[in-house]
Design an enzyme around this catalytic site. Sequence first.
Site, PDB file in Angstrom:
ATOM      1  N   PHE A 170      -3.809   2.374  -5.411  1.00  0.00           N
ATOM      2  CA  PHE A 170      -2.872   3.491  -5.251  1.00  0.00           C
ATOM      3  C   PHE A 170      -2.833   4.448  -6.440  1.00  0.00           C
ATOM      4  O   PHE A 170      -2.209   5.504  -6.365  1.00  0.00           O
ATOM      5  CB  PHE A 170      -1.438   2.992  -4.953  1.00  0.00           C
ATOM      6  CG  PHE A 170      -1.301   2.268  -3.656  1.00  0.00           C
ATOM      7  CD1 PHE A 170      -1.362   2.948  -2.458  1.00  0.00           C
ATOM      8  CD2 PHE A 170      -1.123   0.894  -3.633  1.00  0.00           C
ATOM      9  CE1 PHE A 170      -1.247   2.280  -1.240  1.00  0.00           C
ATOM     10  CE2 PHE A 170      -1.009   0.206  -2.423  1.00  0.00           C
ATOM     11  CZ  PHE A 170      -1.067   0.899  -1.228  1.00  0.00           C
ATOM     12  N   HIS A 195       2.639   0.164   5.804  1.00  0.00           N
ATOM     13  CA  HIS A 195       1.892   0.838   4.742  1.00  0.00           C
ATOM     14  C   HIS A 195       2.529   2.196   4.437  1.00  0.00           C
ATOM     15  O   HIS A 195       3.075   2.844   5.335  1.00  0.00           O
ATOM     16  CB  HIS A 195       0.437   1.020   5.195  1.00  0.00           C
ATOM     17  CG  HIS A 195      -0.502   1.386   4.105  1.00  0.00           C
ATOM     18  ND1 HIS A 195      -0.671   2.696   3.678  1.00  0.00           N
ATOM     19  CD2 HIS A 195      -1.340   0.635   3.337  1.00  0.00           C
ATOM     20  CE1 HIS A 195      -1.570   2.717   2.708  1.00  0.00           C
ATOM     21  NE2 HIS A 195      -1.977   1.481   2.478  1.00  0.00           N
TER      22      HIS A 195
END
Length: 220
Positions: free
Chosen positions: A78, A187
Amino acid sequence: MDVKISESWKNLLQEEFNKPYFEELTRFVKSEYSAGQVFPAGRNIFRAFDKCPFDRLKVVIIGQDPYHGVGQANGLCFSVDDGVQYPPSLQNIFKEIHDDIGSPIPSSGNLDRWAEQGVLLLNAVLTVRAHQAASHAGRGWEQFTDAVVRTIAQRKEGVVYMLWGNYAQRKGQIADPERNLILKSVHPSPLSVYRGFFGCKHFSKANDYLIQQGKEPIVW
């Protein structure tokens, strides 16, 4: 096999590095870097481990594979380097942190600051061909990162696992919910974020748990 990785992890994972599948994986990855553009930079493949030594680990966040756009992947799931525009999932993570604990949206998407506090930002697959998502899936990385999660589960307790999406939840199911805090949601991608990631309050829940364990909370 001699792998350039943090010594604290190397001692725990050396048996894995010596297995035939890892030698085959290494040959494949080297050939891919020689043949074309692959992310992250070779020196950053094991950066998530280098930035978060095993003895300081408090939180595990599991991603799928590295960003495949130019200049994005930096070895932490990320995360992007300073000055790189936030990918949508990271933008949504920062929005949830702001809504959860009031922290301002940061000026950089570089998550080194989390890793250095004990957050392992682990992708299931550690390399990817440019512009080809999941192009290095099924080559052995998943077996290696399963071993990483298993090692953590066997050797540590009182760990926070943030499992976002079905893929991460399957990967993290080995962790014992009686001995750790398991936080699950959809998610943070734009496709699913409104189905339960926004409002999940994982970041305040993680810190409350760490404080209960007598550990320093994470400055998100």
